[in-house]
Design an enzyme around this catalytic site. Structure first.
Site, short mmCIF file in Angstrom:
data_model
loop_
_atom_site.label_atom_id
_atom_site.label_comp_id
_atom_site.label_asym_id
_atom_site.label_seq_id
_atom_site.Cartn_x
_atom_site.Cartn_y
_atom_site.Cartn_z
CD GLU A 175 43.27 38.73 44.18
OE1 GLU A 175 42.60 39.04 42.78
OE2 GLU A 175 44.24 38.73 44.49
CG PHE A 190 51.22 44.21 49.76
CD1 PHE A 190 51.89 43.30 50.16
CD2 PHE A 190 49.64 44.23 49.97
CE1 PHE A 190 51.25 42.22 50.98
CE2 PHE A 190 49.32 43.51 50.78
CZ PHE A 190 49.90 42.49 51.22
CG HIS A 245 39.24 41.67 40.62
ND1 HIS A 245 38.78 40.63 40.89
CD2 HIS A 245 40.64 41.42 41.47
CE1 HIS A 245 39.57 39.65 41.46
NE2 HIS A 245 40.63 40.32 41.67
CG ASP A 303 56.58 36.65 41.50
OD1 ASP A 303 57.13 36.69 40.32
OD2 ASP A 303 55.67 37.35 41.85
CB SER A 360 34.92 40.11 40.64
OG SER A 360 35.81 40.84 40.14
P1 FAD Z 1 53.55 36.93 32.84
O1 FAD Z 1 52.40 37.26 32.06
O2 FAD Z 1 54.38 35.52 32.45
O3 FAD Z 1 54.86 38.04 32.87
C1 FAD Z 1 55.68 37.98 33.90
C2 FAD Z 1 57.13 38.65 33.24
O4 FAD Z 1 57.64 38.25 32.14
C3 FAD Z 1 57.06 40.01 32.85
O5 FAD Z 1 57.80 40.87 33.10
C4 FAD Z 1 56.81 40.10 31.19
O6 FAD Z 1 57.01 41.38 30.77
C5 FAD Z 1 57.51 38.92 31.16
N1 FAD Z 1 57.14 38.10 29.90
C6 FAD Z 1 56.16 37.51 29.58
N2 FAD Z 1 56.08 36.56 28.33
C7 FAD Z 1 57.44 36.95 28.01
C8 FAD Z 1 57.92 36.36 26.89
N3 FAD Z 1 57.31 35.72 26.00
N4 FAD Z 1 59.25 36.61 26.61
C9 FAD Z 1 59.71 37.52 27.52
N5 FAD Z 1 59.21 37.96 28.67
C10 FAD Z 1 58.02 37.64 28.70
N6 FAD Z 1 50.77 35.62 42.17
C11 FAD Z 1 50.66 34.49 42.62
O7 FAD Z 1 51.71 33.83 43.09
N7 FAD Z 1 49.42 33.95 43.07
C12 FAD Z 1 48.34 34.39 42.60
O8 FAD Z 1 47.23 33.98 42.91
C13 FAD Z 1 48.42 36.01 41.89
N8 FAD Z 1 47.29 36.38 41.75
C14 FAD Z 1 47.37 37.79 40.90
C15 FAD Z 1 46.22 38.26 40.35
C16 FAD Z 1 46.47 39.47 39.64
C17 FAD Z 1 45.17 40.18 39.13
C18 FAD Z 1 47.72 40.15 39.41
C19 FAD Z 1 47.90 41.22 38.84
C20 FAD Z 1 48.92 39.33 39.82
C21 FAD Z 1 48.76 38.35 40.62
N9 FAD Z 1 50.02 37.57 41.16
C22 FAD Z 1 49.74 36.12 42.03
C23 FAD Z 1 51.29 37.91 40.95
C24 FAD Z 1 52.02 37.41 39.42
O9 FAD Z 1 52.17 36.03 39.75
C25 FAD Z 1 53.20 38.40 39.56
O10 FAD Z 1 53.25 39.48 39.08
C26 FAD Z 1 54.35 37.56 38.53
O11 FAD Z 1 55.53 37.97 38.69
C27 FAD Z 1 53.85 37.52 37.25
O12 FAD Z 1 52.96 36.61 36.75
P2 FAD Z 1 52.09 36.92 35.21
O13 FAD Z 1 50.99 36.11 35.00
O14 FAD Z 1 51.64 38.30 35.01
O15 FAD Z 1 53.64 36.61 34.35
#
Ligand code: FAD
Length: 276
Positions: A8, A206, A256, A99, A6
């Protein structure tokens, strides 16, 4: 058997960028990707650009995944965007917390990606295949490695189908992560995210921001090449092809590629792996 691939992309900001990405996609489609995904600016800043690019990919006859981040969003706005994506024929989402750009307050009705996954399932049942992010080298804001792993497990148990990792150059971190997640009952496929190396400074910037580690030997070799772009690219292709080869030999479910809207490095790696 062929390894699923895939690709991105990020939504282009200019008409020239849009044209260039169309050409890049055609070059990459030769590899018959399982799907192509399009990133989404947290806070909704690029969502129109994301949806437009996703719409183009679907119109080109390729499966498209829309990234979807929830930080700062309300349930009503997420509901509305899910309806738009569904009407467009999107079947796959990468559900993220995201973020917030500096200057935004916290706010919003979602705190973690797991809240978004649960909400999507509640609202739309099985309409979407949901991917989530995984961090073999630990998310930079995690309270502890254990808490981060648990947060990942919570996302899978909230209804995610599979995961894509942050990029890494140390495959041991990936294998350890997959094993540990399995032990906690999160057995969904974890697809390695692969970042080709094209520029030393961009990669360092990055990686510092997202918490991906550049092993010392790679960092020093890249620094040693200075402005010699050809050597950086040649070294990068060797390193990333070896990584992919190792991952493939270990039986990863797919690869990916973070293409950065470029085709050359990804295509060369795929060619060297003889996947194409
Ligand atoms: P989460 O899974 O919510 O985790 C974020 C943080 O919160 C972690 O430190 C985790 O340990 C903590 N956490 C989670 N759940 C809990 C809980 N219940 N209690 C306490 N702590 C908790 N960013 C963008 O803006 N746009 C994009 O399109 C984008 N695409 C991405 C694609 C991939 C494959 C990856 C790996 C990252 C991407 N990101 C993107 C970056 C991502 O948004 C950031 O890394 C962001 O900081 C975390 O998102 P997450 O969905 O992993 O968050």
């Amino acid at each position: 058997m062929a390894l699923p691939l895939s690709f991105e992309f990020f939504p282009p900001k200019t008409p020239e960028g849009t044209e260039k990405l169309r050409a890049v996609r055609q070059q990459l489609y030769v590899q018959k990707p399982e799907f192509c995904s399009v990133t989404y600016g947290a806070g909704g800043s690029t969502h129109q650009g994301t949806f437009d690019t996703v719409g183009e990919i679907l119109a080109e006859g390729v499966s498209a995944a829309s990234h979807f981040s929830c930080i700062g969003a309300t349930k009503a706005s997420v509901r509305e965007q899910l309806a738009t994506l569904k009407a467009m024929g999107v079947k796959r989402l990468v559900a993220l917390r995201g973020d917030l750009p500096s200057g935004y307050g916290i706010g919003g009705e979602f705190h973690h990606a797991s809240d978004l996954v649960a909400f999507i399932r509640e609202e739309t049942g099985r309409d979407f295949h949901i991917e989530v992010a995984a961090y073999p080298e630990i998310h930079p804001q995690a309270k502890s490695p254990e808490a981060d792993l648990q947060a990942y497990v919570t996302k899978i148990k909230a209804g995610a189908d599979s995961a894509i990792t942050q990029y890494f150059y140390n495959s041991d971190a990936y294998f350890r992560f997959v094993d540990d997640a399995h032990k906690l009952g999160a057995t969904a496929p974890v697809v390695p995210g692969i970042m080709p190396i094209g520029s030393s400074t961009q990669l360092m910037r990055f990686s510092d921001a997202c918490g991906a580690e550049i092993p010392r030997w790679i960092r020093l070799r890249l620094q040693g090449y200075g402005d010699d772009i050809a050597s950086i690219k040649a070294f990068g292709l060797d390193v990333v092809t070896d990584l992919c080869d190792q991952l493939r030999s270990a039986g990863v479910p797919a690869l990916h590629f973070y293409t950065m809207n470029q085709s050359a490095a990804t295509l060369e790696i795929v060619k060297r792996l003889q996947l194409g």
